[in-house]
Design a protein around this motif. Structure first.
Motif, PDB file in Angstrom:
ATOM      1  N   THR A 181       0.887  -1.327   0.097  1.00  5.94           N
ATOM      2  CA  THR A 181       0.143   0.044   0.104  1.00  5.94           C
ATOM      3  C   THR A 181       0.798   1.245   0.036  1.00  5.94           C
ATOM      4  O   THR A 181       1.891   1.167   0.534  1.00  5.94           O
ATOM      5  N   SER A 182       0.320   2.280  -0.550  1.00  3.36           N
ATOM      6  CA  SER A 182       1.043   3.633  -0.271  1.00  3.36           C
ATOM      7  C   SER A 182       0.879   4.458   0.842  1.00  3.36           C
ATOM      8  O   SER A 182       1.074   5.571   1.065  1.00  3.36           O
ATOM      9  N   SER A 183      -0.169   3.831   1.892  1.00  2.00           N
ATOM     10  CA  SER A 183      -0.586   4.443   2.771  1.00  2.00           C
ATOM     11  C   SER A 183       0.135   3.871   4.018  1.00  2.00           C
ATOM     12  O   SER A 183       0.807   2.961   4.170  1.00  2.00           O
ATOM     13  N   HIS A 184       0.063   4.659   5.016  1.00  2.00           N
ATOM     14  CA  HIS A 184       0.587   4.092   6.413  1.00  2.00           C
ATOM     15  C   HIS A 184      -0.456   4.618   7.533  1.00  2.00           C
ATOM     16  O   HIS A 184      -0.243   4.851   8.587  1.00  2.00           O
ATOM     17  N   SER A 185      -1.698   4.483   6.904  1.00  2.00           N
ATOM     18  CA  SER A 185      -2.978   4.835   7.891  1.00  2.00           C
ATOM     19  C   SER A 185      -3.173   3.847   8.630  1.00  2.00           C
ATOM     20  O   SER A 185      -3.304   2.505   8.614  1.00  2.00           O
ATOM     21  N   THR A 237       4.923   1.688   0.753  1.00  2.00           N
ATOM     22  CA  THR A 237       5.764   2.492  -0.113  1.00  2.00           C
ATOM     23  C   THR A 237       5.994   3.955   0.417  1.00  2.00           C
ATOM     24  O   THR A 237       6.702   4.730  -0.106  1.00  2.00           O
ATOM     25  N   TYR A 238       5.008   4.205   1.537  1.00  3.54           N
ATOM     26  CA  TYR A 238       5.054   5.320   2.066  1.00  3.54           C
ATOM     27  C   TYR A 238       6.427   5.741   2.745  1.00  3.54           C
ATOM     28  O   TYR A 238       7.162   4.835   3.613  1.00  3.54           O
ATOM     29  N   HIS A 239       7.096   6.878   2.807  1.00  7.28           N
ATOM     30  CA  HIS A 239       8.423   7.350   3.312  1.00  7.28           C
ATOM     31  C   HIS A 239       8.190   8.023   4.716  1.00  7.28           C
ATOM     32  O   HIS A 239       7.623   9.062   4.520  1.00  7.28           O
ATOM     33  N   PHE A 240       8.524   7.213   5.688  1.00 10.33           N
ATOM     34  CA  PHE A 240       8.424   7.836   7.002  1.00 10.33           C
ATOM     35  C   PHE A 240       9.681   8.827   7.330  1.00 10.33           C
ATOM     36  O   PHE A 240      10.813   8.411   7.363  1.00 10.33           O
ATOM     37  N   SER A 241       9.325  10.123   7.080  1.00 15.08           N
ATOM     38  CA  SER A 241      10.391  11.025   7.680  1.00 15.08           C
ATOM     39  C   SER A 241      10.930  11.001   9.146  1.00 15.08           C
ATOM     40  O   SER A 241      12.018  11.354   9.521  1.00 15.08           O
ATOM     41  N   ASP A 242       9.729  10.676   9.899  1.00 14.94           N
ATOM     42  CA  ASP A 242      10.210  10.699  11.520  1.00 14.94           C
ATOM     43  C   ASP A 242       9.456   9.460  11.968  1.00 14.94           C
ATOM     44  O   ASP A 242       8.501   9.031  11.287  1.00 14.94           O
ATOM     45  N   ALA A 243      10.065   8.753  12.708  1.00 13.11           N
ATOM     46  CA  ALA A 243       9.664   7.638  13.383  1.00 13.11           C
ATOM     47  C   ALA A 243       8.137   7.922  14.226  1.00 13.11           C
ATOM     48  O   ALA A 243       7.931   8.945  14.902  1.00 13.11           O
ATOM     49  N   PRO A 244       7.014   7.179  13.937  1.00 17.48           N
ATOM     50  CA  PRO A 244       5.781   7.192  14.326  1.00 17.48           C
ATOM     51  C   PRO A 244       5.874   7.220  16.083  1.00 17.48           C
ATOM     52  O   PRO A 244       6.716   6.681  16.567  1.00 17.48           O
ATOM     53  N   SER A 298       0.849 -14.568  12.834  1.00 17.64           N
ATOM     54  CA  SER A 298       2.121 -13.999  12.415  1.00 17.64           C
ATOM     55  C   SER A 298       1.876 -12.478  11.805  1.00 17.64           C
ATOM     56  O   SER A 298       0.779 -12.452  10.946  1.00 17.64           O
ATOM     57  N   CYS A 299       2.501 -11.449  12.199  1.00 13.01           N
ATOM     58  CA  CYS A 299       2.109 -10.143  11.470  1.00 13.01           C
ATOM     59  C   CYS A 299       3.374  -9.364  11.006  1.00 13.01           C
ATOM     60  O   CYS A 299       4.390  -9.307  11.901  1.00 13.01           O
ATOM     61  N   GLU A 300       3.250  -8.796   9.898  1.00 13.30           N
ATOM     62  CA  GLU A 300       4.125  -7.665   9.617  1.00 13.30           C
ATOM     63  C   GLU A 300       3.564  -6.488   8.824  1.00 13.30           C
ATOM     64  O   GLU A 300       2.828  -6.680   8.029  1.00 13.30           O
ATOM     65  N   ILE A 301       3.705  -5.439   9.534  1.00 13.87           N
ATOM     66  CA  ILE A 301       2.928  -4.194   8.981  1.00 13.87           C
ATOM     67  C   ILE A 301       3.954  -3.240   8.935  1.00 13.87           C
ATOM     68  O   ILE A 301       4.882  -2.862   9.929  1.00 13.87           O
ATOM     69  N   TRP A 302       3.941  -2.329   7.775  1.00 15.89           N
ATOM     70  CA  TRP A 302       5.089  -1.438   7.353  1.00 15.89           C
ATOM     71  C   TRP A 302       6.518  -1.802   7.401  1.00 15.89           C
ATOM     72  O   TRP A 302       7.325  -0.896   7.815  1.00 15.89           O
ATOM     73  N   GLY A 303       6.809  -3.171   7.333  1.00 14.44           N
ATOM     74  CA  GLY A 303       8.073  -3.482   7.610  1.00 14.44           C
ATOM     75  C   GLY A 303       8.475  -4.122   8.975  1.00 14.44           C
ATOM     76  O   GLY A 303       9.475  -4.430   9.147  1.00 14.44           O
ATOM     77  N   LEU A 304       7.580  -3.876   9.978  1.00 19.04           N
ATOM     78  CA  LEU A 304       8.022  -4.340  11.353  1.00 19.04           C
ATOM     79  C   LEU A 304       7.362  -5.461  11.427  1.00 19.04           C
ATOM     80  O   LEU A 304       6.009  -5.522  11.377  1.00 19.04           O
ATOM     81  N   HIS A 305       7.818  -6.178  12.435  1.00 17.78           N
ATOM     82  CA  HIS A 305       7.495  -7.664  12.792  1.00 17.78           C
ATOM     83  C   HIS A 305       6.605  -7.351  13.898  1.00 17.78           C
ATOM     84  O   HIS A 305       7.088  -6.567  14.901  1.00 17.78           O
TER      85      HIS A 305
END
Length: 333
Positions: free
Chosen positions: A225-229, A251-258, A278-285
């Motif tokens: 997704t292009s989102s980080h919502s 594909t969203y670029h995080f400029s700052d850590a959430p 098992s779960c992986e979201i935004w590249g985080l396990h």
């Protein structure tokens, strides 16, 4: 007892242990051996530029083509082969009525080979993978494959072309789908699909709502997704509550850590998935633990968000990493 007097099933078992060269020699010894050897020689076929003549044999000999159970053909650019070859390929595909597995990789311009004869059917076909997108030719073929359980269609077509509609009631047993979000929205609703791998397109809340219209609970979802919502994650957990494996990359670029609230909202949404393993979201396990000894509910939390941090693991020697290559998350399902 001589081989000539063996029952067909025992003769087939003998042929099962012979190399192709030995089967070819056996076929030349007697008519009875010829048919037994043929059944084994043509049962599983993989065709590429080195053995294209096989396609002509299958096109000219329907009796031989009916022995084929799995067929894979991988050919390059359409311009390297004459149109006559593709006509023979279309005939061969029409003749292979007993297929259980089929893979066709060719230029999109050759998708017309999937428009097989009107009298052809594929009542035993369980798995089909194709480099073609879901156009009218591919839809014509899929409308004849009611036993199909696993389907993969090509996601890479630019600009996106309209997908073709399947007939009402087509693919009633389909459980696994791999392809674009566009094709998924056409195929998933109303069918018992439980495993979805979206390898192109954008997973949005609207797409998630559409996929949730599967007639069976979705247990595996892998998408980009292009989102980080957080709203997208909440939509997934609301409409796909039986998820077992979830993998969403962005594909969203995080400029700052959430911030911590961001992760807390996602963790809260994940607690509504009782079967999630098992779960992986935004590249985080994300990992889970029991709420308490007496409460079997799960609490989910993410690993530390630090893009510059690499865990002290040797991936080449880590068996878990190798196992992941063959897990339900793999796109090469």
């Amino acid at each position: 007892m001589s081989l000539l007097h063996l029952p067909p099933e025992l003769l087939d078992n003998v042929c099962h242990h012979l190399a192709p060269t030995d089967l070819h020699a056996l076929a030349l010894t007697a008519p009875r051996f010829y048919h037994a050897a043929q059944r084994r020689l043509y049962r599983h076929l993989s065709v590429d530029a080195r053995n294209l003549k096989c396609v002509f044999t299958l096109a000219r000999n329907p009796a031989i083509a009916r022995h084929v159970r799995s067929f894979a053909i991988r050919i390059g650019n359409l311009n390297t082969l004459l149109k006559a070859f593709y006509r023979h390929l279309a005939t061969a595909l029409s003749n292979m009525s007993e297929l259980t597995s089929l893979e066709v990789t060719a230029n999109q311009a050759a998708s017309w080979v999937m428009r097989t004869r009107d009298d052809s059917s594929y009542t035993r076909l369980r798995r089909f993978a194709s480099s073609f997108n879901l156009d009218e030719n591919l839809a014509h073929f899929l409308n004849k494959a009611d036993a199909l359980q696993e389907l993969e269609v090509d996601p890479f077509h630019d600009p996106p072309s309209p997908v073709a509609e399947l007939r009402m009631g087509a693919l009633p047993r389909l459980t696994h789908f791999t392809g674009s979000t566009q094709a998924a929205q056409c195929i998933v609703p109303g069918r018992p699909i439980q495993h979805i791998h979206l390898n192109s397109g954008d997973l949005t809340e609207d797409v998630a709502e559409s996929l949730a219209q599967s007639s069976a609970p979705i247990v595996v979802l892998a998408a980009a997704t292009s989102s980080h919502s957080v709203a997208l994650i909440k939509t997934l957990t609301r409409c796909m509550e039986r998820l077992v494996h979830l993998r969403i990359v962005t594909t969203y670029h995080f400029s700052d850590a959430p911030d911590n609230m961001y992760f807390a909202n996602i963790a809260d949404a994940l607690t509504s998935l009782p079967d999630l393993q098992s779960c992986e979201i935004w590249g985080l396990h994300w990992v889970s633990s029991k709420k308490s000894f007496h409460d079997h509910g799960r609490v989910w939390e993410s690993e530390a968000f630090n893009p510059s941090y690499i865990p002290p693991n040797n991936l080449l020697t880590n068996g878990t990493f190798l196992d992941d290559l063959y897990s339900d998350f793999s796109y090469a399902y």
